[in-house]
Scaffold this motif. Structure first.
Motif, PDB file in Angstrom:
ATOM      1  N   PRO A 251       0.752  -1.277   0.023  1.00 30.82           N
ATOM      2  CA  PRO A 251       0.057   0.172  -0.012  1.00 30.82           C
ATOM      3  C   PRO A 251       0.808   1.329  -0.145  1.00 30.82           C
ATOM      4  CG  PRO A 251      -0.703  -1.547   1.794  1.00 30.82           C
ATOM      5  CD  PRO A 251       0.645  -2.077   1.313  1.00 30.82           C
ATOM      6  N   SER A 252       0.409   2.192  -0.484  1.00 31.92           N
ATOM      7  CA  SER A 252       1.245   3.461  -0.571  1.00 31.92           C
ATOM      8  C   SER A 252       0.739   4.424   0.798  1.00 31.92           C
ATOM      9  CB  SER A 252       0.572   4.307  -1.925  1.00 31.92           C
ATOM     10  OG  SER A 252      -0.581   4.816  -1.334  1.00 31.92           O
ATOM     11  N   GLU A 255      -2.590   5.642   0.488  1.00 31.63           N
ATOM     12  CA  GLU A 255      -3.638   4.415   0.650  1.00 31.63           C
ATOM     13  C   GLU A 255      -3.612   4.140   2.307  1.00 31.63           C
ATOM     14  OE1 GLU A 255      -3.248   1.983  -3.335  1.00 31.63           O
ATOM     15  OE2 GLU A 255      -2.002   1.616  -1.814  1.00 31.63           O
ATOM     16  N   THR A 258      -5.989   6.839   4.063  1.00 28.60           N
ATOM     17  CA  THR A 258      -7.249   6.707   3.807  1.00 28.60           C
ATOM     18  C   THR A 258      -8.008   5.921   4.865  1.00 28.60           C
ATOM     19  OG1 THR A 258      -7.141   5.000   2.312  1.00 28.60           O
ATOM     20  CG2 THR A 258      -7.267   7.241   1.494  1.00 28.60           C
TER      21      THR A 258
END
Length: 265
Positions: A251-252, A255, A258
């Protein structure tokens, strides 16, 4: 809340098992919920290890409650592993579980293994189950028997006997970790008048095969936590040794951000 608990009950279908992934913190649970899993469980090992405490030693009551409070707003049904209830007093166990239920928890796991590596007397576990069901009648109580994990000479008869005792006390499901043998699970599913929960084991049968044995729920237990820990170590070693450091599906930063609720949500 009654509707959410009923929805969790309805997810347990023999032959079409619920896959219940087990999270250990807010980020892991939020990510699983965002992937569309309708229900998420917690893993006592992950919760304990994250807090620097031993698993299965009744040491994480506060941490488990705090995590449940953080996860209560996620768009997934939440089941919580409470080890053996963090107490030998059925009234204290029921009071603790009622507090979880007040946060929105729809189910719990309650185990019969003890910290000393022996099985608790089934009547003692049944008393806890009965107390919890009296306090929160519609909560899904998944009674776990550790007859395959602890040194029991002939685990199947003991598991069946304990399942009968826990069911008579009001348990809604029976969790039998430690065996993924199809024939054994078939016997358990046929002779236990409640949804049977199996623990997924790497290299063992998949969801379809476990469902074919009559299983109604499959948990990942501590697997996801241990896999995440292993991946972190692999990346750290790769950085040190100069190898590739970007695992698939990483995941970034954005991301992950969020997954964190904003103020007021």
């Amino acid at each position: 809340m009654i509707e959410r608990r009923a929805a969790f009950h309805a997810l347990h279908r023999a032959g079409r098992p619920l896959l219940l992934p087990n999270a250990w913190d807010h980020a892991s649970a939020a990510a699983l919920a965002a992937r569309g899993y309708p229900a998420v469980g917690t893993t006592s090992l992950g919760v304990a290890a994250t807090a620097g405490l031993p698993d299965g030693a009744a040491a994480t009551a506060a941490e488990t409650l705090a995590l449940a409070r953080r996860l209560a707003r996620l768009p997934a049904l939440l089941s919580v592993d409470v080890e053996a209830g963090f107490s030998d007093d059925p009234a204290e166990v029921a009071e603790y579980v009622a507090e979880l239920a007040g946060l929105g928890v729809v189910g719990i796991n309650l185990e019969d293994g003890r910290p000393d590596g022996t099985l608790a007397e089934p009547e003692c576990v049944a008393d806890k189950v009965a107390a919890v069901k009296a306090a929160v009648p519609d909560l899904f109580v998944n009674a776990r028997t550790d007859t395959w994990w602890l040194p029991v000479a002939d685990p199947l008869p003991q598991a069946l006997a304990r399942a009968r005792t826990y069911r008579a006390a009001g348990a809604d499901g029976i969790f039998v970790p430690g065996t993924v043998d199809g024939a054994t699970l078939r016997v358990l599913a046929e002779r236990i008048d409640a949804p049977v929960n199996a623990l997924y084991q790497p290299g063992g049968p998949g969801l379809t095969e476990l469902g074919g044995a009559g299983v109604a729920r499959v948990s990942t237990g501590s697997l996801l936590f241990r896999a995440a820990l292993g991946a972190a170590l692999a990346v750290a070693d790769a950085v040190r040794l100069g190898g590739p450091t970007t695992p698939a599906g990483l995941p970034s930063y954005a991301e992950v951000q969020t997954l964190v609720p904003t103020d007021g949500e």
